[in-house]
Design a protein around this motif. Sequence first.
Motif, PDB file in Angstrom:
ATOM      1  N   TRP A  77     132.373  88.260 118.778  1.00 25.32           N
ATOM      2  CA  TRP A  77     131.986  87.045 118.061  1.00 25.32           C
ATOM      3  C   TRP A  77     130.555  87.134 117.543  1.00 25.32           C
ATOM      4  O   TRP A  77     130.199  86.500 116.554  1.00 25.32           O
ATOM      5  N   SER A  78     129.759  87.943 118.242  1.00 26.87           N
ATOM      6  CA  SER A  78     128.317  87.868 118.005  1.00 26.87           C
ATOM      7  C   SER A  78     127.913  88.331 116.605  1.00 26.87           C
ATOM      8  O   SER A  78     127.299  87.562 115.850  1.00 26.87           O
ATOM      9  N   PRO A  79     128.253  89.564 116.181  1.00 26.74           N
ATOM     10  CA  PRO A  79     127.841  89.965 114.827  1.00 26.74           C
ATOM     11  C   PRO A  79     128.493  89.111 113.735  1.00 26.74           C
ATOM     12  O   PRO A  79     127.797  88.651 112.816  1.00 26.74           O
ATOM     13  N   ASP A  80     129.776  88.851 113.855  1.00 25.63           N
ATOM     14  CA  ASP A  80     130.453  88.042 112.841  1.00 25.63           C
ATOM     15  C   ASP A  80     129.881  86.628 112.799  1.00 25.63           C
ATOM     16  O   ASP A  80     129.659  86.065 111.725  1.00 25.63           O
ATOM     17  N   GLY A  81     129.670  86.071 113.987  1.00 21.28           N
ATOM     18  CA  GLY A  81     129.162  84.700 114.058  1.00 21.28           C
ATOM     19  C   GLY A  81     127.793  84.571 113.424  1.00 21.28           C
ATOM     20  O   GLY A  81     127.552  83.675 112.603  1.00 21.28           O
ATOM     21  N   TYR A  82     126.900  85.484 113.766  1.00 16.68           N
ATOM     22  CA  TYR A  82     125.549  85.396 113.200  1.00 16.68           C
ATOM     23  C   TYR A  82     125.572  85.594 111.697  1.00 16.68           C
ATOM     24  O   TYR A  82     124.778  85.015 110.957  1.00 16.68           O
ATOM     25  N   ALA A  83     126.478  86.474 111.272  1.00 18.20           N
ATOM     26  CA  ALA A  83     126.528  86.764 109.840  1.00 18.20           C
ATOM     27  C   ALA A  83     126.973  85.543 109.056  1.00 18.20           C
ATOM     28  O   ALA A  83     126.478  85.275 107.971  1.00 18.20           O
ATOM     29  N   GLY A  84     127.897  84.773 109.616  1.00 15.04           N
ATOM     30  CA  GLY A  84     128.387  83.613 108.889  1.00 15.04           C
ATOM     31  C   GLY A  84     127.470  82.405 108.992  1.00 15.04           C
ATOM     32  O   GLY A  84     127.463  81.553 108.112  1.00 15.04           O
ATOM     33  N   ALA A  85     126.690  82.336 110.051  1.00 15.83           N
ATOM     34  CA  ALA A  85     125.926  81.121 110.324  1.00 15.83           C
ATOM     35  C   ALA A  85     124.703  80.996 109.422  1.00 15.83           C
ATOM     36  O   ALA A  85     124.172  82.001 108.949  1.00 15.83           O
ATOM     37  N   PRO A  86     124.248  79.762 109.162  1.00 19.31           N
ATOM     38  CA  PRO A  86     122.976  79.592 108.454  1.00 19.31           C
ATOM     39  C   PRO A  86     121.820  80.067 109.341  1.00 19.31           C
ATOM     40  O   PRO A  86     121.978  80.185 110.557  1.00 19.31           O
ATOM     41  N   THR A  87     120.658  80.310 108.706  1.00 20.48           N
ATOM     42  CA  THR A  87     119.525  80.913 109.404  1.00 20.48           C
ATOM     43  C   THR A  87     119.193  80.217 110.716  1.00 20.48           C
ATOM     44  O   THR A  87     119.058  80.865 111.754  1.00 20.48           O
ATOM     45  N   ALA A  88     119.074  78.893 110.680  1.00 23.27           N
ATOM     46  CA  ALA A  88     118.635  78.180 111.876  1.00 23.27           C
ATOM     47  C   ALA A  88     119.625  78.369 113.019  1.00 23.27           C
ATOM     48  O   ALA A  88     119.223  78.529 114.168  1.00 23.27           O
ATOM     49  N   VAL A  89     120.921  78.370 112.692  1.00 29.05           N
ATOM     50  CA  VAL A  89     121.919  78.537 113.751  1.00 29.05           C
ATOM     51  C   VAL A  89     121.860  79.958 114.312  1.00 29.05           C
ATOM     52  O   VAL A  89     121.936  80.156 115.522  1.00 29.05           O
ATOM     53  N   SER A  90     121.693  80.944 113.421  1.00 30.87           N
ATOM     54  CA  SER A  90     121.554  82.312 113.911  1.00 30.87           C
ATOM     55  C   SER A  90     120.362  82.408 114.849  1.00 30.87           C
ATOM     56  O   SER A  90     120.425  83.036 115.902  1.00 30.87           O
ATOM     57  N   MET A  91     119.245  81.794 114.454  1.00 37.29           N
ATOM     58  CA  MET A  91     118.029  81.868 115.272  1.00 37.29           C
ATOM     59  C   MET A  91     118.268  81.266 116.646  1.00 37.29           C
ATOM     60  O   MET A  91     117.931  81.848 117.669  1.00 37.29           O
ATOM     61  N   ILE A  92     118.847  80.058 116.662  1.00 36.52           N
ATOM     62  CA  ILE A  92     119.027  79.392 117.940  1.00 36.52           C
ATOM     63  C   ILE A  92     120.118  80.066 118.756  1.00 36.52           C
ATOM     64  O   ILE A  92     119.990  80.256 119.961  1.00 36.52           O
ATOM     65  N   HIS A  93     121.160  80.502 118.059  1.00 35.17           N
ATOM     66  CA  HIS A  93     122.248  81.117 118.797  1.00 35.17           C
ATOM     67  C   HIS A  93     121.816  82.425 119.433  1.00 35.17           C
ATOM     68  O   HIS A  93     121.981  82.640 120.625  1.00 35.17           O
ATOM     69  N   ALA A  94     121.231  83.310 118.627  1.00 37.59           N
ATOM     70  CA  ALA A  94     120.813  84.604 119.165  1.00 37.59           C
ATOM     71  C   ALA A  94     119.605  84.447 120.071  1.00 37.59           C
ATOM     72  O   ALA A  94     119.446  85.155 121.055  1.00 37.59           O
ATOM     73  N   GLY A  95     118.759  83.497 119.702  1.00 37.12           N
ATOM     74  CA  GLY A  95     117.498  83.356 120.431  1.00 37.12           C
ATOM     75  C   GLY A  95     117.670  82.721 121.790  1.00 37.12           C
ATOM     76  O   GLY A  95     117.125  83.215 122.777  1.00 37.12           O
ATOM     77  N   VAL A  96     118.388  81.593 121.861  1.00 34.67           N
ATOM     78  CA  VAL A  96     118.469  80.903 123.137  1.00 34.67           C
ATOM     79  C   VAL A  96     119.876  80.666 123.664  1.00 34.67           C
ATOM     80  O   VAL A  96     120.119  80.810 124.850  1.00 34.67           O
ATOM     81  N   LEU A  97     120.794  80.300 122.777  1.00 33.53           N
ATOM     82  CA  LEU A  97     122.111  79.920 123.279  1.00 33.53           C
ATOM     83  C   LEU A  97     122.749  81.037 124.093  1.00 33.53           C
ATOM     84  O   LEU A  97     123.302  80.826 125.159  1.00 33.53           O
TER      85      LEU A  97
END
Lengths: 632, 509
Positions: free
Chosen positions: B240-260
């Motif tokens: 889920w991780s590469p696909d999810g980050y690729a589809g998400a807007p910047t802020a979601v990628s940041m928060i998802h990869a960064g903290v979530l």
Amino acid sequence: MSEFALTHAWLIPLLPALAFVVIGLFTRLNKKLSEAIAVSAISLSFLVSLCVLAAVIGGPVTMDNPFIQKALWAKMGTLELSMGVLIDPMTAMMLIVVTTVALLVQVYSIGYMEHDPGAGRFFAFLSLFASSMLGLVISVNFLQMYAFWELVGVCSYLLIGFYYYKISAREAAKKAFITTRIGDFGMLLGILLLQITFGTLDFMELKELVPAYIWISGTGFMTVVGLLLFIGPIGKSGQFPLHVWLPDAMEGPTPVSALIHAATMVVAGVYLVGRAYFIFSALPTVMNVIAWIGGFTAFFAATIAVTQRPFKRILAYSTISQLGYMMLALGVGSLTASMFHLMTHAFFKALMFLCAGAVIEAMNEEADIFKMGGLRHRMPTTFKCMTIGVLAIAGVPPFAGFFSKDMILAAAAEVSTPLYLLAAATAFMTAFYMARLLFVAFFGEVREDCPAHETNSYMKWPLVVLAVLAVLSGAWGHFAGFGEWVYYGTAAEEHIDFMIAGSSVVLTFIAFALAYEIYVAKRFSSYLISQRFGILYKLSYNKYYVDEFYTIVRNTFVDKLGAALYWFDLRVIDGMVNGLAKGVGCLSCVFTVLQNGQAQRYAAVFYCGVIALVAYSIFYAFRILQLLGGAY
Amino acid sequence: MGFPILSTVLLAPLLMALVICFLPRESREQIRMLAAASMGVATCLTLYAYAAYDTAAGGMQFTERIPWVTDLGVSYSLGVDGISLPMLLLTDVIGLASVFSSWNIEKRAKEFFILLLVLITGVTGTFIACDLFIFLLCYEVVVIPIYIMVLIWGSTKRVSKEYSGMKLTIFLLMGSAFMLVGIVSLYLGAYPAGQRTFDIEALIMASQMGHMSMEFQILVFLLLLAGFGSLLSMFPFHSWSPDGYAGAPTAVSMIHAGVLKKIGGYGLIRLGLMVLPLGAKFWAPLIAGLAMINVMYAAYCAMVQKDLKYIIGYSSVSHMGYVLLGFAALNVVSISGAIANMVAHGIMASLFFSQIGYVYEKTHMRSIPDLKGLAHYFPRVTIGFMLAGLASVGLPGLIEFVPEVTIFMGTIGVYPFFAVLAIAGIVFTALYILRMLAKVLFGPKDEHFAQYEDQKGVEVLPLLLLGVFLIGFGVFPELLMSVIDSGVQPLTPLLAALSDVPTLLGGGL
């Protein structure tokens, strides 16, 4: 006074670091100010280093009794990481070498970078490099050394890639970083093994613990640790087979080649082995490996240098070869010879690189020596300096290289004749290819279209200072008793073995004469010689195809394997995920058939349910009856 | 009880989201200012808590507790210790940076910022909750905004944004399903009816008093591992991780990869290790093996990617391998390293995503063959890329060095084989990061990029904010490590007692 200098030795790396911060944050765009800040910071470091040197010479500090200062950097559980200052004569010598060359190179760079808009960035990186290198030199433990080791690596990366718009520079920078990273991987493993075995990485504590450990449990495990540690220096100091990055690193600006890839960073590997000599010298197998890798590298690189054409590339292979000498000296047990050669080499090789910079700039970036010629008429000062450098590296008395090279040859002869012969053959080739460089570029007729002219004074004076050092540092070290000062175990005695020295001087002059005959008198045609030794010439000219070999390895084990694993990720892992999702989807299709909103369908489902229930009750009742029947 | 710092940190974004609900959608200016202000308040208070935290005393501090559903043993209970405080700091710093990274958002800005603030509230809550009910509640709060944000503001490249949004959400929900079962089992298994509680401290007490049998711990830990592991993108639950980050807007990628993502690691330590130590020990060799696969496998996959976001996506899977490895070694040093590594990775991954997001916002390009020589026209973006890249490579003086070395030191004696392979990852990381930097940033000028402007004004703030922590914690690691140490140090007796507990490979006793 001397105490004061030692307790403030931490200023030496800190001052250039401050210069980096100030230039990076504020004065990057102001060229003059950036230069002034960088040069004054390194000058101050140089002055403090002089004070430290004075304190070491006059004070109680010796190789066995170093001055130490430590501070906690980070702590977690029982693990404490500290940073600090360790000053002994070897450190003091390195501090002087690094600050001297760094200062001269920075002054030279003012002239070299005159028309480059990126000069501010250049001086910021140079300062960061100087700071990291000085931090490495004064390390008190392996972790500090590893940290600064990585930092000098990254500075080298940034500076090789300084002309970032050139694809060749960008690729060379990447290659340098990754190749040395492979070495760092081994070294890091060695450091980690030391940490879990001894619970400390402190040089002084390990110095006590390691011999005791070897005495109790033998050399087996420590040999593994020693070999792993040595992989780091193989990468950093351009030893075979990780030498491939150093010639490519010449893509960087020439002052960088002089400072980082000749005089300072590349000797970090030699310095590390010297610093951890208490480990290596107790492990005969590792010492043998070091000696042979050093000896082989020296010879191997020299055979390549003989056929190369670009000015700086010849010097680069020469550097690899000389670093091999230093390793060889360490391997045969002479820390003194290695450190002595490190010092003299730093001066004369930096000198030659700075000459190369002046020449290539004067030739409008033309680097091929066969397109030069007659430069001694156009650039007399550069010519004189270059000649001094060549005489020094070839080992002509009384120039610096004579004393240090003689010491290495003598040390090698004492331990192993094959190694001595290898080293002597290398000395012969060194004299030959250096004479070739000098004769081809500076002698002969001036070409008609030659744009060369003498350099400006910023670039000239550092050359002169380095030339003086290249003449005097060897004799000074010899007569002032370098061996009683920097040594391992017992102080080394200073004497010249006249058999060895005499024979190597004779060989040197034969090599000079041969080069003269070929390239000046043109009595033999170099073309015919290369034809005669076709295969050998091709091998040497193409650097034995080591790069091509690595390209194949990388294509197979990195790119192809990566593609295969990614295919696996997409098809298998993600295939499973999507398959599972589809499976759930199908299941839901089955159930939606039952609930499609039509009353008839509901009635049918209801009816089926009723039938199923009735059938089940009948079956169940039957079972009960059966059981009852069985009971009666 | 003084000023409720943690409640303010938790609820400031939520309240602001409520306020924004009542603003007209045209007042984009005010909306983003208010969003930034609320995150600014939260960040400042967190920084204050971070500075004021008493590392000598350790334990839960700034605690707040209001009984809620007493019959079920649920209470609104907040607190931070040396493990959750760095996570809280990470959340707020990245949250603030993500607001600035979304500054130029045009499409439905009002809804975007409302959802972003709700998302941040949810993540904050999971880290400071001392009660598992609150923890789960906050976790579920996170899922909804992410799905909507990917669908509306996401981008379609290799996979459609609908697909990636769905994938992200389903993995999150699946994780939470396992987690839920695990947590309810804990709730039921720890105390007899009547005394039951969701309080984490009480559960830890129960575990120490021996209320949970070995078999129970092994089983429940496996449930938690499936839940938290897939959140931490543990192999084979990482896709889920590469696909999810690729589809998400910047802020979601940041928060998802960064903290979530870090909720996974945090949960493994807080619940997996502290409540179920025997289970953790039992499964540790498996985790170590998967960790090694994470590091190497994802590094290899990153090597062949063409899309910047995919590289960072796989890179983050690879770095999470180090976190898992540090966890699996089960000693004070390695676990400190794992926690520090989560902080380090959070900062650098979000810096990467913010810079990629900026480039994408301007050029609508993210593919490596399309981008070249950006250094000529985007000097500030270049600094951001270089800082994040060199930190990923583990450069000393940047945030990742000390955590990595700490993990290595803690693990090489425990799992020599896995550790050596994972350490080899430093070479491969250098390879794919430097290749990417070289291709994208350097090389000859390309006139096509002359039309775009470099970051300026508010756009520079993510770089500035994250850069300060990237360098600050790198040069002065003790600022971070001392707090973490105060959280991990109390685990020493627990970890020592685990040394002769059997694992799935046998041993012990």
